[in-house]
Design a protein around this motif. Sequence first.
Motif, short mmCIF file in Angstrom:
data_model
loop_
_atom_site.label_atom_id
_atom_site.label_comp_id
_atom_site.label_asym_id
_atom_site.label_seq_id
_atom_site.Cartn_x
_atom_site.Cartn_y
_atom_site.Cartn_z
N TYR A 70 0.72 -1.23 0.13
CA TYR A 70 0.03 0.05 -0.06
C TYR A 70 0.94 1.24 0.05
O TYR A 70 0.65 2.20 -0.79
CB TYR A 70 -0.77 0.05 1.19
CG TYR A 70 -2.04 -0.90 1.11
CD1 TYR A 70 -3.12 -0.86 0.35
CD2 TYR A 70 -1.86 -2.46 1.64
CE1 TYR A 70 -4.17 -1.44 0.04
CE2 TYR A 70 -2.97 -3.11 1.67
CZ TYR A 70 -4.14 -2.82 0.79
OH TYR A 70 -5.01 -3.73 0.50
N SER A 91 -4.72 -1.69 -13.74
CA SER A 91 -5.53 -2.03 -12.74
C SER A 91 -4.59 -2.56 -11.41
O SER A 91 -3.77 -3.67 -11.59
CB SER A 91 -6.21 -3.81 -13.00
OG SER A 91 -6.88 -3.93 -12.10
N SER A 92 -4.58 -1.96 -10.29
CA SER A 92 -3.74 -2.21 -9.11
C SER A 92 -4.56 -2.54 -8.00
O SER A 92 -5.71 -2.12 -7.78
CB SER A 92 -2.76 -1.11 -8.99
OG SER A 92 -2.28 -1.22 -7.52
N ASP A 93 -4.15 -3.66 -7.06
CA ASP A 93 -4.95 -3.91 -6.04
C ASP A 93 -4.88 -3.00 -4.67
O ASP A 93 -5.41 -2.94 -3.79
CB ASP A 93 -4.42 -5.40 -5.36
CG ASP A 93 -4.72 -6.44 -6.47
OD1 ASP A 93 -6.04 -6.20 -7.34
OD2 ASP A 93 -4.04 -7.41 -6.62
N TYR A 94 -3.87 -2.11 -4.86
CA TYR A 94 -3.42 -1.36 -3.67
C TYR A 94 -3.37 0.32 -4.06
O TYR A 94 -2.87 0.98 -3.08
CB TYR A 94 -1.82 -1.53 -3.44
CG TYR A 94 -1.64 -3.15 -3.49
CD1 TYR A 94 -2.23 -3.71 -2.10
CD2 TYR A 94 -0.97 -3.81 -4.39
CE1 TYR A 94 -1.91 -5.23 -2.06
CE2 TYR A 94 -0.71 -5.17 -4.15
CZ TYR A 94 -1.07 -5.91 -3.03
OH TYR A 94 -1.09 -7.15 -2.82
N THR A 150 -5.79 3.47 -6.15
CA THR A 150 -6.75 4.06 -7.18
C THR A 150 -6.21 5.53 -7.41
O THR A 150 -5.77 5.99 -6.75
CB THR A 150 -8.12 3.97 -6.70
OG1 THR A 150 -8.34 4.79 -5.47
CG2 THR A 150 -8.59 2.41 -6.16
#
Length: 812
Positions: free
Chosen positions: A289, A486-489, A491
């Motif tokens: 993160y 596209s990132s999980d951590y 926006t």
Amino acid sequence: MQNKSVRILIFLCIVVIGCYATIAQVILVREFLNIFYGNELCLGIVFGAWFSGIAIGAFAGLKVERISRYAIIVFGISLLAMCIVLPVQIISIRCIRGILNVGVGEYISFLPLLFTSFGLILPFSFIIGFIFPFSSKVIQGATSDIASDIGSVFIIESIGSLIGGIVFSFFLVTRLHPFKVLILLNASLSFLLFFLFICSDDSENKRTKKVLKFISLAFTLSMIIVWFSPVPDKIETLSAKIRWKTLNPNIELVKSVDSKYQHIDIGRHSGQYSIYLNGQYAASFPNEYEYAQVAHLVMTQHPSPKHVLLLGCGLGGLISEMLLYPIETLDYVELDQKLLPAVEEHLSASDKRALSDRRITIFNQDGRYYIKNTSKKNYYDIVLISIPDPSTAFLNRFYTVDFFKEVRDILKHDGVFATSVSSAVTYIGKEVGSYTGSLYCTLHNTFKDVLVTPGQTNFYFACNSDGIITLDIKTLTERYMSKKISSDYFTEYIFYTLLQPEQVKFIEAQLSKRKDLILNTDVKPVTYFLNLTLWTALTGSNMHELFLRLNKTGLKSFLIPVIVALIGRIIYIVLKRSKGADFYNTRHLRINCLIVLATTGFTCIAIEILLMYAFQNIYGYIYEKMGIIVAIFMVGLALGGYIANSIIQKGGILCLKDKIPFCINNRSSISNKESKILLYNSDTKWISILMIIEGIIIFYALIIPFIVHVLSFYSVMAEVGLIILIGIAGILTGLEFPLVNKIFMQSCNNITISSGLTDSADHIGAFSGAILTGVIFLPLLGISGTCLILTVINISSLILITFSALSLKKPN
């Protein structure tokens, strides 16, 4: 007079002493770097404490020798004591943060650091100094001149130091931990002592020598047994854990690796791993993160990045997030080839995939060296520096205008440079403002456009083209969305939390209104000094205001005391002589010679530290080269001592003024008047030679900044060049030491007094030079300012010794 076998054994013992001393010095420096977070301020403090111990020990040795009839026995006992002291010192250093109750992440305050350094280092160096007069005594008669005997000890010990530096740097440092190294040295030394006591004359103090023979043999056998036992490894592990607990008590130590560049620790807490380099926090993983914010904030500063360079740690999610962008290459420069293997088994799956990505190329070399020598000029779209704050001279070299210009050369015309330092969110005080503002000012000197983000960490973006870097949230969002990432951590909405408009305006206003900001350069590391003042402020040290005052007054704070001391000394001598003195005042001459020797010791150790700093600016791995650098300096000492000894034994060169040969070794058959004439002729000649050497030192100190500047453009040549310069500094010290002893021996035929006083004076100067250069001169004045002070100090010495020569009255 000792027999040949005894003398050879004594010479071998002196070689081992030199070897032991150099290895001990390097080990102590490495240990202090670990507990002081790699800050090179400890170099000056460690060297200062080391040389003060030698000076005190040499003075104590000459006092003890005068009342001791058994020099060889005291010599042997001192060496056995030396074998015991160093392991205790290493364990004590590893425990010192706990003893001082220093908090986690805190620096040790300056004065406690200074005093504890002296307490921890002085015992061993005291023994080294204490032994020197006894070494001179036990080899007396080895040459045709007593002054040459002292010079021989000096040369032999320097040869041992050379051997120690080479063996430690190329073999021991990566293969054996400190306690194994010490066992090897202790066994060698005690083995030599056993044979020394066997071969020495048993008619004197037979019982004591018998006991010492038994102790030496028992100690040798015990060292051999311990070597093959698990005891050394257990002591190393236990003491390393104690050190770790004082640094990070709530974190589990997973792995500890000693590489040739640094000490690496891997800690674990709540499933997260942390990397510590020389005790200083470097990175954490997994930490997706936090690193995702850094990655996307940096990558969106360029409209379409294709080629990216990353210097520093890229683990924890930084590289994996950067690779989400459609880049073609990512060059990852990591100095230590042991770091990635050390953490590999603990990395997340995403980090492992990222490191094996075909677009990544890993370079194991110093980041600055890579940038200076890469063929990829005008190649990169983004250069990101991911390293800690410039709290050390090693790290500061990535924040100087010289480095920024090197980065500019490898960026495209619209390339972006990104770096960061710690700051404060809502308040920029005097110390923090000067510290962060210096970086802001230095970047503006190199790049046309510079932007700073707010927050606990300030990110600096720099570019030479308009309209590239921006802190406008809308523009950054458009760049991010256009890449369809596209990132999980991360926006696009996180930009709003990172770049709140009022905070962006606040930080820009605070930095742009400062008019007292100074450029940070290689030769004058201002940001390093400002970090030092910030450290002293945060630790509540009384030195904080002193550093600030010295910074305001500049060079005159240091030059005026030197000039006043010179004038005071001359006035004192004149007043004493006006009350009635003989034609030849040996006391003042000898004191002035000691002052000259002390200033040479001061200057040469200062130059050594300066050149270490310059070496690090170019190559970045002083930790690895410490043993070699010390060894080369000692080679210079040995060579200089050998040259001076040769001159002394051949009767010297002819006096430059009188052109008469010198012959004064046998004065018993000549009259008192003839003796005075010969003594006068002799001293004027040796003083003339001493004056020539002082002149060379003055010239050398003056040209050092110019040579360093020239070498900084040629990285391949710089390593050899800087090492040669360090060797020259050693030669100049080595030339003076036997020469001053020769002048001493003209009126004092006691080898112990002469060797003890000169060794003490030399190391008092070295102590002062190490402390002042490492802690004050270099951070405050830089290389040029420091060399100017050294020049003035040696000009004062030259004036003083010239005054001594002119004050001598030739007898009728």
